[in-house]
Write a protein that holds these residues in place. Structure first.
Motif, PDB file in Angstrom:
ATOM      1  N   ASP A  34     -43.820  17.815 -14.398  1.00  0.00           N
ATOM      2  CA  ASP A  34     -42.407  18.345 -14.375  1.00  0.00           C
ATOM      3  C   ASP A  34     -41.965  18.421 -12.746  1.00  0.00           C
ATOM      4  O   ASP A  34     -40.863  18.036 -12.220  1.00  0.00           O
ATOM      5  N   ALA A  35     -42.900  18.953 -11.961  1.00  0.00           N
ATOM      6  CA  ALA A  35     -42.596  19.015 -10.445  1.00  0.00           C
ATOM      7  C   ALA A  35     -42.742  17.789  -9.808  1.00  0.00           C
ATOM      8  O   ALA A  35     -41.934  17.269  -9.181  1.00  0.00           O
ATOM      9  N   LEU A  36     -43.516  16.590 -10.182  1.00  0.00           N
ATOM     10  CA  LEU A  36     -43.662  15.378  -9.706  1.00  0.00           C
ATOM     11  C   LEU A  36     -42.245  14.543  -9.967  1.00  0.00           C
ATOM     12  O   LEU A  36     -42.001  13.698  -9.377  1.00  0.00           O
ATOM     13  N   SER A  37     -41.809  14.840 -11.365  1.00  0.00           N
ATOM     14  CA  SER A  37     -40.590  14.148 -11.553  1.00  0.00           C
ATOM     15  C   SER A  37     -39.289  14.397 -10.699  1.00  0.00           C
ATOM     16  O   SER A  37     -38.380  13.689 -10.660  1.00  0.00           O
ATOM     17  N   GLN A  38     -39.498  15.462 -10.054  1.00  0.00           N
ATOM     18  CA  GLN A  38     -38.276  15.878  -9.044  1.00  0.00           C
ATOM     19  C   GLN A  38     -38.438  15.095  -7.866  1.00  0.00           C
ATOM     20  O   GLN A  38     -37.364  15.138  -7.137  1.00  0.00           O
ATOM     21  N   VAL A  49     -40.736  17.645  -0.516  1.00  0.00           N
ATOM     22  CA  VAL A  49     -41.885  17.370  -1.135  1.00  0.00           C
ATOM     23  C   VAL A  49     -42.746  18.811  -1.183  1.00  0.00           C
ATOM     24  O   VAL A  49     -43.310  19.467  -2.134  1.00  0.00           O
ATOM     25  N   GLU A  50     -42.851  19.405   0.100  1.00  0.00           N
ATOM     26  CA  GLU A  50     -43.659  20.618   0.418  1.00  0.00           C
ATOM     27  C   GLU A  50     -43.006  21.797  -0.319  1.00  0.00           C
ATOM     28  O   GLU A  50     -43.963  22.591  -1.000  1.00  0.00           O
ATOM     29  N   SER A  51     -41.894  21.869  -0.453  1.00  0.00           N
ATOM     30  CA  SER A  51     -41.071  23.082  -1.109  1.00  0.00           C
ATOM     31  C   SER A  51     -41.453  22.769  -2.792  1.00  0.00           C
ATOM     32  O   SER A  51     -41.385  23.612  -3.391  1.00  0.00           O
ATOM     33  N   LEU A  52     -41.146  21.367  -3.112  1.00  0.00           N
ATOM     34  CA  LEU A  52     -41.383  21.322  -4.458  1.00  0.00           C
ATOM     35  C   LEU A  52     -42.646  21.428  -5.187  1.00  0.00           C
ATOM     36  O   LEU A  52     -42.859  22.186  -6.374  1.00  0.00           O
ATOM     37  N   ILE A  53     -43.730  20.898  -4.439  1.00  0.00           N
ATOM     38  CA  ILE A  53     -44.899  20.800  -5.197  1.00  0.00           C
ATOM     39  C   ILE A  53     -46.077  21.501  -4.111  1.00  0.00           C
ATOM     40  O   ILE A  53     -47.198  21.647  -4.596  1.00  0.00           O
TER      41      ILE A  53
END
Length: 148
Positions: A34-38, A49-53
């Motif tokens: 679910d984090a990679l789909s963002q 990318v750093e803040s998302l995953i």
């Protein structure tokens, strides 16, 4: 009536059986789906990318070449050496402008690396083999190139 001898035998037998149970250990970090789909290819920046995953497990040798998230699962069984039973790698590459160029997920199946998923932007560059490149230049050679 339970004697002390039968109690000691039962206790030692149960300890011996539980000592042979496998122990699993997890190493590294793989971002959840679910984090990679963002992460949107061509739009998401390196900072996003750093803040998302999160920060990667390792980075490519060249600046901005890619981030690699590596996770593995090991089984420890008794006195036997540990055995890696699962490995996954998520590779995120960036464009020179700092946006995501592709997201790839690799796994380890029976000792071979396999691609589990791939999201790549179309760069319009066709892949040409080295042999085709070498043969393609044969017709472009003229005597004038050797004289100069």
């Amino acid at each position: 009536m339970i004697t002390i001898r039968s109690f000691v035998i039962a206790l030692s037998l149960s300890l011996a059986l539980t000592a042979c149970a496998p122990v699993y250990r997890h190493h590294g970090y793989i971002p959840p789906d679910d984090a990679l789909s963002q992460v949107v290819v061509g739009q998401t920046s390196q900072a996003e990318v750093e803040s998302l995953i999160g920060r990667p497990t390792s980075k490519g040798l060249l600046e901005g070449s890619g981030w690699y998230y590596v996770g593995s699962r090991w089984r420890h069984y008794g006195a036997m050496p540990p055995q890696e039973i699962d490995r996954e790698v998520v590779a995120i590459n960036f464009t020179p402008q700092g946006t995501v160029a592709n997201v790839e997920r690799f796994g380890l199946e029976q000792g071979r690396i396999v691609v589990l998923s791939r999201r790549v932007t179309d760069s319009g560059i066709t892949s040409i083999s080295a042999l085709r490149q070498a043969l393609g230049t044969l017709g472009n050679i003229t005597a004038g190139r050797f004289i100069d």
